[in-house]
Structures are given as C-alpha cells and as structure tokens.
Scaffold this motif. Structure first.
Motif, PDB file in Angstrom:
ATOM      1  N   THR A  27       0.812  -1.156   0.055  1.00 54.79           N
ATOM      2  CA  THR A  27      -0.026   0.117   0.101  1.00 54.79           C
ATOM      3  C   THR A  27       0.812   1.348   0.060  1.00 54.79           C
ATOM      4  OG1 THR A  27      -1.580  -1.192   1.218  1.00 54.79           O
ATOM      5  CG2 THR A  27      -1.863   1.269   0.997  1.00 54.79           C
ATOM      6  N   ILE A  28       1.896   1.147   0.741  1.00 56.67           N
ATOM      7  CA  ILE A  28       2.829   2.525   0.890  1.00 56.67           C
ATOM      8  C   ILE A  28       3.436   2.700  -0.292  1.00 56.67           C
ATOM      9  CG2 ILE A  28       4.894   3.308   2.094  1.00 56.67           C
ATOM     10  CD1 ILE A  28       3.830   2.172   4.477  1.00 56.67           C
ATOM     11  N   LEU A  29       4.080   1.404  -0.975  1.00 55.40           N
ATOM     12  CA  LEU A  29       4.947   1.543  -2.402  1.00 55.40           C
ATOM     13  C   LEU A  29       4.049   1.950  -3.388  1.00 55.40           C
ATOM     14  CD1 LEU A  29       7.765  -1.106  -1.407  1.00 55.40           C
ATOM     15  CD2 LEU A  29       7.775   1.769  -1.277  1.00 55.40           C
ATOM     16  N   ARG A  30       2.830   2.005  -3.294  1.00 56.58           N
ATOM     17  CA  ARG A  30       1.948   2.155  -4.664  1.00 56.58           C
ATOM     18  C   ARG A  30       2.041   3.504  -5.129  1.00 56.58           C
ATOM     19  NH1 ARG A  30      -3.695   0.265  -3.025  1.00 56.58           N
ATOM     20  NH2 ARG A  30      -2.794  -1.847  -3.133  1.00 56.58           N
ATOM     21  N   ASN A  31       2.532   4.340  -4.158  1.00 61.50           N
ATOM     22  CA  ASN A  31       2.775   5.832  -4.408  1.00 61.50           C
ATOM     23  C   ASN A  31       4.246   5.984  -5.175  1.00 61.50           C
ATOM     24  OD1 ASN A  31       3.378   8.435  -4.664  1.00 61.50           O
ATOM     25  ND2 ASN A  31       2.611   8.895  -2.829  1.00 61.50           N
ATOM     26  N   PRO A  32       3.996   6.436  -6.421  1.00 62.66           N
ATOM     27  CA  PRO A  32       5.573   6.397  -7.238  1.00 62.66           C
ATOM     28  C   PRO A  32       6.538   7.250  -6.720  1.00 62.66           C
ATOM     29  CG  PRO A  32       3.407   7.141  -8.591  1.00 62.66           C
ATOM     30  CD  PRO A  32       2.932   6.776  -7.262  1.00 62.66           C
ATOM     31  N   PHE A  33       6.152   8.268  -6.039  1.00 64.16           N
ATOM     32  CA  PHE A  33       7.159   9.199  -5.349  1.00 64.16           C
ATOM     33  C   PHE A  33       7.845   8.372  -4.062  1.00 64.16           C
ATOM     34  CE2 PHE A  33       4.271  12.468  -7.060  1.00 64.16           C
ATOM     35  CZ  PHE A  33       5.057  12.636  -8.231  1.00 64.16           C
ATOM     36  N   ILE A  34       7.109   7.933  -3.374  1.00 63.38           N
ATOM     37  CA  ILE A  34       7.639   6.982  -2.258  1.00 63.38           C
ATOM     38  C   ILE A  34       8.328   5.864  -2.852  1.00 63.38           C
ATOM     39  CG2 ILE A  34       7.006   5.598  -0.121  1.00 63.38           C
ATOM     40  CD1 ILE A  34       4.516   7.499   0.289  1.00 63.38           C
ATOM     41  N   ARG A  35       7.871   5.287  -3.866  1.00 65.59           N
ATOM     42  CA  ARG A  35       8.676   4.108  -4.334  1.00 65.59           C
ATOM     43  C   ARG A  35       9.913   4.599  -4.825  1.00 65.59           C
ATOM     44  NH1 ARG A  35       4.861   1.936  -7.755  1.00 65.59           N
ATOM     45  NH2 ARG A  35       5.500   3.456  -9.315  1.00 65.59           N
ATOM     46  N   LYS A  36      10.040   5.370  -5.415  1.00 71.66           N
ATOM     47  CA  LYS A  36      11.200   6.107  -6.062  1.00 71.66           C
ATOM     48  C   LYS A  36      12.141   6.407  -5.106  1.00 71.66           C
ATOM     49  CE  LYS A  36      12.662   9.691  -9.372  1.00 71.66           C
ATOM     50  NZ  LYS A  36      12.171  10.754 -10.397  1.00 71.66           N
ATOM     51  N   TYR A  37      11.759   7.094  -3.966  1.00 76.00           N
ATOM     52  CA  TYR A  37      12.691   7.258  -2.779  1.00 76.00           C
ATOM     53  C   TYR A  37      13.074   6.369  -2.253  1.00 76.00           C
ATOM     54  CZ  TYR A  37      14.434  10.224   1.179  1.00 76.00           C
ATOM     55  OH  TYR A  37      14.946  10.689   2.200  1.00 76.00           O
ATOM     56  N   ALA A  38      12.276   5.109  -2.016  1.00 76.21           N
ATOM     57  CA  ALA A  38      12.588   4.133  -1.236  1.00 76.21           C
ATOM     58  C   ALA A  38      13.897   3.205  -1.980  1.00 76.21           C
ATOM     59  CB  ALA A  38      11.647   2.974  -1.224  1.00 76.21           C
ATOM     60  N   VAL A  39      13.732   3.247  -3.487  1.00 80.64           N
ATOM     61  CA  VAL A  39      14.697   2.592  -4.247  1.00 80.64           C
ATOM     62  C   VAL A  39      15.959   3.285  -4.072  1.00 80.64           C
ATOM     63  CG1 VAL A  39      15.402   1.885  -6.614  1.00 80.64           C
ATOM     64  CG2 VAL A  39      13.107   1.542  -5.784  1.00 80.64           C
ATOM     65  N   ARG A  40      15.910   4.643  -3.967  1.00 74.42           N
ATOM     66  CA  ARG A  40      16.992   5.629  -4.197  1.00 74.42           C
ATOM     67  C   ARG A  40      17.796   5.397  -2.612  1.00 74.42           C
ATOM     68  NH1 ARG A  40      15.699  11.455  -5.658  1.00 74.42           N
ATOM     69  NH2 ARG A  40      15.443  10.432  -7.736  1.00 74.42           N
ATOM     70  N   ILE A  41      17.202   5.108  -1.707  1.00 78.84           N
ATOM     71  CA  ILE A  41      17.800   4.959  -0.373  1.00 78.84           C
ATOM     72  C   ILE A  41      18.362   3.412  -0.189  1.00 78.84           C
ATOM     73  CG2 ILE A  41      17.341   4.353   2.193  1.00 78.84           C
ATOM     74  CD1 ILE A  41      15.287   6.713   1.861  1.00 78.84           C
ATOM     75  N   LEU A  42      17.625   2.604  -0.817  1.00 76.64           N
ATOM     76  CA  LEU A  42      18.192   1.178  -0.843  1.00 76.64           C
ATOM     77  C   LEU A  42      19.440   0.997  -1.787  1.00 76.64           C
ATOM     78  CD1 LEU A  42      15.016  -1.007  -0.890  1.00 76.64           C
ATOM     79  CD2 LEU A  42      16.655  -0.763   0.862  1.00 76.64           C
ATOM     80  N   MET A  43      19.480   1.759  -3.005  1.00 74.03           N
ATOM     81  CA  MET A  43      20.554   1.566  -3.611  1.00 74.03           C
ATOM     82  C   MET A  43      21.994   2.128  -3.312  1.00 74.03           C
ATOM     83  SD  MET A  43      19.821  -0.579  -6.012  1.00 74.03           S
ATOM     84  CE  MET A  43      20.786  -0.401  -7.306  1.00 74.03           C
ATOM     85  N   ASN A  44      21.653   3.127  -2.085  1.00 75.21           N
ATOM     86  CA  ASN A  44      22.794   3.723  -1.551  1.00 75.21           C
ATOM     87  C   ASN A  44      23.608   2.957  -0.535  1.00 75.21           C
ATOM     88  OD1 ASN A  44      22.991   6.315  -2.727  1.00 75.21           O
ATOM     89  ND2 ASN A  44      21.302   7.162  -1.303  1.00 75.21           N
ATOM     90  N   ILE A  45      23.142   1.596  -0.144  1.00 74.41           N
ATOM     91  CA  ILE A  45      23.317   0.621   0.675  1.00 74.41           C
ATOM     92  C   ILE A  45      24.258  -0.208  -0.205  1.00 74.41           C
ATOM     93  CG2 ILE A  45      22.949  -1.227   2.274  1.00 74.41           C
ATOM     94  CD1 ILE A  45      20.318   0.254   2.909  1.00 74.41           C
ATOM     95  N   PRO A  46      25.661  -0.227   0.158  1.00 73.20           N
ATOM     96  CA  PRO A  46      26.695  -1.068  -0.821  1.00 73.20           C
ATOM     97  C   PRO A  46      26.294  -2.362  -0.998  1.00 73.20           C
ATOM     98  CG  PRO A  46      27.769   0.413   0.725  1.00 73.20           C
ATOM     99  CD  PRO A  46      26.370   0.373   1.282  1.00 73.20           C
ATOM    100  N   SER A  47      25.965  -3.132  -0.073  1.00 67.22           N
ATOM    101  CA  SER A  47      25.868  -4.516  -0.222  1.00 67.22           C
ATOM    102  C   SER A  47      24.397  -4.870  -0.938  1.00 67.22           C
ATOM    103  CB  SER A  47      25.745  -5.173   1.196  1.00 67.22           C
ATOM    104  OG  SER A  47      24.555  -4.785   2.029  1.00 67.22           O
ATOM    105  N   VAL A  48      23.407  -4.020  -0.692  1.00 63.82           N
ATOM    106  CA  VAL A  48      22.016  -3.957  -1.423  1.00 63.82           C
ATOM    107  C   VAL A  48      22.464  -3.916  -3.012  1.00 63.82           C
ATOM    108  CG1 VAL A  48      19.896  -3.196  -1.962  1.00 63.82           C
ATOM    109  CG2 VAL A  48      20.518  -3.720   0.430  1.00 63.82           C
ATOM    110  N   LYS A  49      23.228  -2.623  -3.137  1.00 65.72           N
ATOM    111  CA  LYS A  49      23.643  -2.463  -4.693  1.00 65.72           C
ATOM    112  C   LYS A  49      24.530  -3.478  -5.240  1.00 65.72           C
ATOM    113  CE  LYS A  49      25.431   1.232  -7.401  1.00 65.72           C
ATOM    114  NZ  LYS A  49      26.339   2.676  -7.144  1.00 65.72           N
ATOM    115  N   ARG A  50      25.332  -4.184  -4.649  1.00 66.28           N
ATOM    116  CA  ARG A  50      25.948  -5.113  -5.124  1.00 66.28           C
ATOM    117  C   ARG A  50      25.324  -6.258  -5.625  1.00 66.28           C
ATOM    118  NH1 ARG A  50      29.150  -6.330  -0.921  1.00 66.28           N
ATOM    119  NH2 ARG A  50      30.218  -4.152  -1.043  1.00 66.28           N
ATOM    120  N   THR A  51      24.520  -6.743  -4.624  1.00 67.67           N
ATOM    121  CA  THR A  51      23.745  -7.817  -4.975  1.00 67.67           C
ATOM    122  C   THR A  51      22.735  -7.508  -6.003  1.00 67.67           C
ATOM    123  OG1 THR A  51      23.695  -8.404  -2.504  1.00 67.67           O
ATOM    124  CG2 THR A  51      21.900  -9.437  -3.833  1.00 67.67           C
ATOM    125  N   MET A  52      22.167  -6.382  -6.148  1.00 69.08           N
ATOM    126  CA  MET A  52      21.047  -6.100  -7.331  1.00 69.08           C
ATOM    127  C   MET A  52      21.921  -5.978  -8.492  1.00 69.08           C
ATOM    128  SD  MET A  52      18.028  -5.799  -6.036  1.00 69.08           S
ATOM    129  CE  MET A  52      17.340  -5.109  -7.444  1.00 69.08           C
TER     130      MET A  52
END
Length: 66
Positions: A27-52
């Motif tokens: 429900t929260i990630l249905r909003n495109p702005f919140i989803r974009k911000y969440a992805v941006r935050i997650l991709m700043n974590i080195p281990s998550v970025k490397r895995t992706m």
C-alpha cells in the motif's frame, strides 16, 4: 491505568501491522514518489547495490560498482 491501556494498544497495533506487513508495504509503495525514494535509499546501501547489480548483470562478486 491509562498507561497500561496505551501500552496494550501499541502492542496490539504492532502485532496487527506485523501480521499485515506485506499488505502495508504494498500500500505504501503504490505511490510512485515514495517508491522512487525507497529505491534510491536502498541503492545507497553498498551490499544491496552489489547484490542487485550481480543479479541483473551476472557479474562476479568481486566487481565493484560505482
């Protein structure tokens, strides 16, 4: 007495949110702005970025992405 009642309500609310956590996240990630911000935050974590990046591009684990 009201403090005990407040703690009980918080605990029950936390339990309910835990039970319905995936529905709440969807429900929260249905909003495109919140989803974009969440992805941006997650991709700043080195281990998550490397895995992706490894799963998307199939590179070895020693590759460092910048």
């Amino acid at each position: 007495m009201s403090r005990v009642f407040s703690i009980l309500l918080i605990a029950l609310g936390g339990y309910y949110l835990f039970q319905k956590r995936y529905r709440v996240i969807n429900t929260i990630l249905r909003n495109p702005f919140i989803r974009k911000y969440a992805v941006r935050i997650l991709m700043n974590i080195p281990s998550v970025k490397r895995t992706m990046m490894n799963s998307v591009f199939g590179r070895s684990k020693d590759t460092i992405y910048q």
